[in-house]
Design an enzyme around this catalytic site. Sequence first.
Site, PDB file in Angstrom:
ATOM      1  N   ASP A  37     -17.557   4.294   6.792  1.00  0.00           N
ATOM      2  CA  ASP A  37     -17.565   4.510   8.239  1.00  0.00           C
ATOM      3  C   ASP A  37     -16.165   4.324   8.813  1.00  0.00           C
ATOM      4  OD1 ASP A  37     -18.175   4.754  10.891  1.00  0.00           O
ATOM      5  OD2 ASP A  37     -19.883   3.398  10.852  1.00  0.00           O
ATOM      6  N   ASP A  38     -15.623   5.380   9.364  1.00  0.00           N
ATOM      7  CA  ASP A  38     -14.289   5.370   9.988  1.00  0.00           C
ATOM      8  C   ASP A  38     -13.167   5.151   8.975  1.00  0.00           C
ATOM      9  OD1 ASP A  38     -15.827   5.590  12.262  1.00  0.00           O
ATOM     10  OD2 ASP A  38     -14.957   3.860  13.293  1.00  0.00           O
ATOM     11  N   CYS A  76     -19.434   9.320  14.613  1.00  0.00           N
ATOM     12  CA  CYS A  76     -20.543   8.855  13.759  1.00  0.00           C
ATOM     13  C   CYS A  76     -21.848   9.650  13.807  1.00  0.00           C
ATOM     14  CB  CYS A  76     -20.883   7.401  14.099  1.00  0.00           C
ATOM     15  SG  CYS A  76     -19.634   6.212  13.624  1.00  0.00           S
ATOM     16  N   ARG A  80     -23.447  12.146  10.845  1.00  0.00           N
ATOM     17  CA  ARG A  80     -24.599  11.779  10.010  1.00  0.00           C
ATOM     18  C   ARG A  80     -25.712  12.824  10.130  1.00  0.00           C
ATOM     19  NH1 ARG A  80     -23.415   6.109   9.016  1.00  0.00           N
ATOM     20  NH2 ARG A  80     -21.260   6.117   9.726  1.00  0.00           N
ATOM     21  N   LYS A 137     -26.138   1.874   7.446  1.00  0.00           N
ATOM     22  CA  LYS A 137     -26.184   2.198   8.875  1.00  0.00           C
ATOM     23  C   LYS A 137     -26.829   3.552   9.131  1.00  0.00           C
ATOM     24  CE  LYS A 137     -22.803   3.722  12.301  1.00  0.00           C
ATOM     25  NZ  LYS A 137     -21.398   3.597  12.755  1.00  0.00           N
ATOM     26  N   HIS A 139     -27.901   5.061  12.707  1.00  0.00           N
ATOM     27  CA  HIS A 139     -27.209   5.632  13.882  1.00  0.00           C
ATOM     28  C   HIS A 139     -27.698   7.040  14.268  1.00  0.00           C
ATOM     29  CE1 HIS A 139     -23.265   5.158  16.360  1.00  0.00           C
ATOM     30  NE2 HIS A 139     -24.381   5.025  17.055  1.00  0.00           N
ATOM     31  N   SER A 162     -24.290   1.056  15.050  1.00  0.00           N
ATOM     32  CA  SER A 162     -23.004   0.432  14.680  1.00  0.00           C
ATOM     33  C   SER A 162     -23.021  -1.064  14.978  1.00  0.00           C
ATOM     34  CB  SER A 162     -21.859   1.085  15.454  1.00  0.00           C
ATOM     35  OG  SER A 162     -21.813   2.460  15.173  1.00  0.00           O
ATOM     36  N   HIS A 238     -15.567   0.390   9.784  1.00  0.00           N
ATOM     37  CA  HIS A 238     -15.697   0.449  11.245  1.00  0.00           C
ATOM     38  C   HIS A 238     -15.463  -0.961  11.791  1.00  0.00           C
ATOM     39  CE1 HIS A 238     -17.668   0.922  15.150  1.00  0.00           C
ATOM     40  NE2 HIS A 238     -17.890   2.202  14.911  1.00  0.00           N
ATOM     41  N   ASP A 290     -17.488   9.236   7.329  1.00  0.00           N
ATOM     42  CA  ASP A 290     -18.198   9.992   8.372  1.00  0.00           C
ATOM     43  C   ASP A 290     -17.263  10.656   9.359  1.00  0.00           C
ATOM     44  OD1 ASP A 290     -17.402   7.583   9.580  1.00  0.00           O
ATOM     45  OD2 ASP A 290     -19.132   7.558  10.925  1.00  0.00           O
ATOM     46  N   ASN A 291     -16.070  10.091   9.520  1.00  0.00           N
ATOM     47  CA  ASN A 291     -15.070  10.660  10.445  1.00  0.00           C
ATOM     48  C   ASN A 291     -13.742   9.967  10.160  1.00  0.00           C
ATOM     49  OD1 ASN A 291     -17.049   8.783  12.516  1.00  0.00           O
ATOM     50  ND2 ASN A 291     -14.925   8.150  12.310  1.00  0.00           N
ATOM     51  N   LYS A 311     -10.157   9.672  14.534  1.00  0.00           N
ATOM     52  CA  LYS A 311     -11.545   9.736  15.028  1.00  0.00           C
ATOM     53  C   LYS A 311     -11.613  10.168  16.495  1.00  0.00           C
ATOM     54  CE  LYS A 311     -15.358   6.487  15.989  1.00  0.00           C
ATOM     55  NZ  LYS A 311     -15.943   5.190  15.636  1.00  0.00           N
TER      56      LYS A 311
END
Length: 475
Positions: A37-38, A76, A80, A137, A139, A162, A238, A290-291, A311
Amino acid sequence: MKVAITLVVGVALGVLTVKSVTAQVQRRPNIIVILADDLGYADIGTFGAPNIRTPRLDAMAAEGQKWTSFYVQPVCSPSRAALLTGRLPVRNGMFGAPGGTAPKVFRDNAAQGLPTEEVTIAELVKSAGYTTGMVGKWHLGQLAQFLPMRQGFDSWFGVPFSHDMRMTVPHDKGLQTEAYYSPKPEYWDVPLMRNNEVLERPVDHRTLTKRYTDEAVRFITEKRTRPFFLYVAHSLPHIPLARSDGFVGHSAGGIYGDVVEEIDWSVGAVLDALRQAGIEENTLVIFMSDNGPWLPFRDHGGSAGPLREGKGTTWEGGVRTPAIFWWPGTVRPGVVTDIGSGLDVMPTAAALAGALPPSDRTMDGFDLSPVLKGTGPSPRHELFYYWDNELRAVRKSRYKAHFITSGAYGEGEPRTTYTPPLLFDLATDPGERFNIAAAHPDVVSDLVRTADTHRRTVVPTQPLFDAILPTPQKR
Ligand code: MG
């Protein structure tokens, strides 16, 4: 004599028998998607991190395929949704109202979720006989009717959104709020769940990577005898950053490096579990983020390396992710510079599982298995970059045209529209520094036409991120 008998049996029993024998010999592969994540494009060793050691991911890339032009959505929840459905977020409401105040993801009090009419990878392969599990996660909607158990997963261990949401301490300084940089679990009221039950609240962020890993390893060990799909969606790196005691001070790259090095350990533990179970040659493992990195968090955010921005933008740094495909004996090792997308994971999984993606709706992904097996080039030649429901840029082959740009979440660079669009040659200028539109009017025209053709395929849908419950829901 033996050959003759085989032929006679083959003729007598017919094609069906031959096919079923083939299916038994070539068991359908397990599929594991590991999502960070991130994590920025340049946050692991093999993608250029100068100070973060990721020996397990580096080895995974060396043994498998490292994709250098692999794309996701800029934030995010849309990312997803696109990964799990193979459809652009604009097609199913996975965006916020343009100009609205929603944070462009599902909030902790979201009244909506990924529409249940959407077909997820989990639902698709489950219909083909796979066992499905998720760790991490979600989300994609926090209400019970939108959680993973209602979207095709047999089991889930993780958090619904998150771990920087439902903050219990003042955060009026926005991204510079001190709590983000010196986090304590009680600063956030985030539940840890198993299936539909809350196990712990607030969750201790420092334990997440370790516990997600333990769950993933247990799933692999228990389910090793049947085809399975496992989705491991790490909560980190993240913010707020957190790592277990064993990784404090582990990295030369500070706390962010510590967190990424623990995720590297986790990926290694998953690959080791596959080898231990003797199923590594029958399992495709995909690693990606994810990003892009959340740059305003400075040394608590990652790095996109040579790519521009991060992001929340449609610059390359926001959407190009480090991607690795691993499947010993099947994935042909190498570096792939062809274009790929998180949207392609669903059709690829479908092809490998022997399932057909839905045919009653527009799909935006491609089956990448020919590239993975080294039998052909990527079927993807175009890429559409969205923020909310706004088509902001198009890539075709080496060229990318920007029609609209802005800084992340409306901060920094103001929203700007371009006629003609900005044009960059990503092959020679991946940092998007030199606008060459004036020198290539033919390329610009072609990309404008490509965007127009794509827009005609989009049926307007309502944004679902802005719908919130009147008061925060307690679980
Ligand atoms: Mg993210």
